[in-house]
Each structure stands twice: as structure tokens, then as C-alpha cells.
Write a protein that holds these residues in place. Structure first.
Motif, PDB file in Angstrom:
ATOM      1  N   GLY A  12      44.985  67.000  67.673  1.00 36.59           N
ATOM      2  CA  GLY A  12      43.583  67.296  67.280  1.00 36.59           C
ATOM      3  C   GLY A  12      43.222  66.258  66.108  1.00 36.59           C
ATOM      4  O   GLY A  12      42.162  65.575  66.260  1.00 36.59           O
ATOM      5  N   LEU A  13      43.975  66.065  65.133  1.00 37.88           N
ATOM      6  CA  LEU A  13      43.676  64.880  64.412  1.00 37.88           C
ATOM      7  C   LEU A  13      42.931  63.339  64.552  1.00 37.88           C
ATOM      8  O   LEU A  13      41.945  63.295  64.186  1.00 37.88           O
ATOM      9  N   GLY A  14      43.951  63.067  65.567  1.00 34.17           N
ATOM     10  CA  GLY A  14      43.425  62.000  66.600  1.00 34.17           C
ATOM     11  C   GLY A  14      41.937  61.866  66.328  1.00 34.17           C
ATOM     12  O   GLY A  14      41.464  61.510  66.955  1.00 34.17           O
ATOM     13  N   GLU A  15      41.994  62.603  67.514  1.00 36.38           N
ATOM     14  CA  GLU A  15      40.329  62.957  68.113  1.00 36.38           C
ATOM     15  C   GLU A  15      39.053  63.116  67.459  1.00 36.38           C
ATOM     16  O   GLU A  15      37.818  63.190  67.217  1.00 36.38           O
ATOM     17  N   LEU A  16      39.677  63.818  66.471  1.00 37.07           N
ATOM     18  CA  LEU A  16      38.969  64.107  64.962  1.00 37.07           C
ATOM     19  C   LEU A  16      38.589  62.997  64.014  1.00 37.07           C
ATOM     20  O   LEU A  16      37.146  62.572  64.081  1.00 37.07           O
ATOM     21  N   LYS A  17      39.491  61.899  64.267  1.00 36.20           N
ATOM     22  CA  LYS A  17      39.245  61.081  63.886  1.00 36.20           C
ATOM     23  C   LYS A  17      38.494  60.309  64.004  1.00 36.20           C
ATOM     24  O   LYS A  17      37.413  59.479  63.818  1.00 36.20           O
ATOM     25  N   ALA A  18      38.463  59.551  65.521  1.00 40.29           N
ATOM     26  CA  ALA A  18      38.222  58.834  66.522  1.00 40.29           C
ATOM     27  C   ALA A  18      36.788  59.612  66.664  1.00 40.29           C
ATOM     28  O   ALA A  18      35.287  58.716  66.408  1.00 40.29           O
ATOM     29  N   ALA A  19      36.082  60.435  66.595  1.00 36.75           N
ATOM     30  CA  ALA A  19      35.132  61.013  66.540  1.00 36.75           C
ATOM     31  C   ALA A  19      34.414  61.046  65.193  1.00 36.75           C
ATOM     32  O   ALA A  19      32.861  60.816  65.690  1.00 36.75           O
ATOM     33  N   LEU A  20      34.945  61.658  63.794  1.00 35.24           N
ATOM     34  CA  LEU A  20      34.467  60.336  62.932  1.00 35.24           C
ATOM     35  C   LEU A  20      34.101  58.915  62.807  1.00 35.24           C
ATOM     36  O   LEU A  20      32.900  58.657  62.342  1.00 35.24           O
ATOM     37  N   TRP A  21      34.464  57.998  63.507  1.00 34.16           N
ATOM     38  CA  TRP A  21      34.287  57.251  63.658  1.00 34.16           C
ATOM     39  C   TRP A  21      33.096  56.638  64.064  1.00 34.16           C
ATOM     40  O   TRP A  21      32.322  56.263  64.302  1.00 34.16           O
ATOM     41  N   ARG A  22      32.120  57.297  65.232  1.00 31.15           N
ATOM     42  CA  ARG A  22      32.096  57.231  66.542  1.00 31.15           C
ATOM     43  C   ARG A  22      30.684  57.890  65.405  1.00 31.15           C
ATOM     44  O   ARG A  22      29.655  57.592  65.558  1.00 31.15           O
ATOM     45  N   ALA A  23      30.548  58.493  64.803  1.00 31.76           N
ATOM     46  CA  ALA A  23      29.467  59.680  64.715  1.00 31.76           C
ATOM     47  C   ALA A  23      29.214  58.479  63.012  1.00 31.76           C
ATOM     48  O   ALA A  23      27.650  58.434  62.702  1.00 31.76           O
TER      49      ALA A  23
END
Length: 86
Positions: free
Chosen positions: A67-78
Motif C-alpha cells: 500500500g505504500l505506492g498507493e499512499l505516495k500517489a494519494a499524497l502527490w494528488r493531495a
């Protein structure tokens, strides 16, 4: 050293503390992340939290990297959304 708080209760405590500190801060978008999701029980708890909140809950495991890749992507989107709104 105390009993762990139920996830929904923990989120509600943080929301109240944010609102008490700053209503503006409490109104900002946020990511909810379930950590230590290494078992079916933990995954079920994360799904239950998402249902209770009516919003997405990201599930991660630092131990496995899940899930770390998904978290990083969500942070970049935010961050991108925040920059666009300025």
C-alpha cells in the motif's frame, strides 16, 4: 501503555482536537491511513472504518511495503490539488 483505541474513536478524537485547535485546519482535506495492515483481521478493520466514515481509508504495511505506492500517489494528488487551489 494502555488499551488501543478503536479506529473510529481515534479518528473522532483527532477530528475534535483539530477543530478545537483550528476550525480552518479541521476543514482541510485529509487522508485516513490504516497502518500495520498485515492480516485479514486488520484488513477487515480498515474496510469497516472506511464504511463507518463513508470515505476512503488507505491500508498500508511498513513491514511488507503493501500500500505504500498507493499512499505516495494519494499524497502527490493531495499536494497537487492544494497547489491548484492556492
Amino acid at each position: 501503555p494502555g488499551a488501543e483505541m478503536e479506529p473510529l474513536s481515534a479518528v473522532r478524537v483527532i477530528e475534535r482536537e483539530l477543530a478545537a485547535f483550528s476550525r480552518a485546519l479541521a476543514a482541510k482535506p485529509r487522508l485516513i491511513v490504516a497502518t500495520k495492515v498485515e492480516s485479514e483481521e486488520a484488513e477487515a478493520a480498515a474496510r469497516t472504518l472506511a464504511e463507518e466514515l463513508g470515505s476512503e481509508v488507505l491500508s498500508i504495511s511498513s513491514a511488507t511495503g503493501r500500500g505504500l505506492g498507493e499512499l505516495k500517489a494519494a499524497l502527490w494528488r493531495a499536494v497537487g490539488a492544494a497547489e491548484e487551489s492556492e
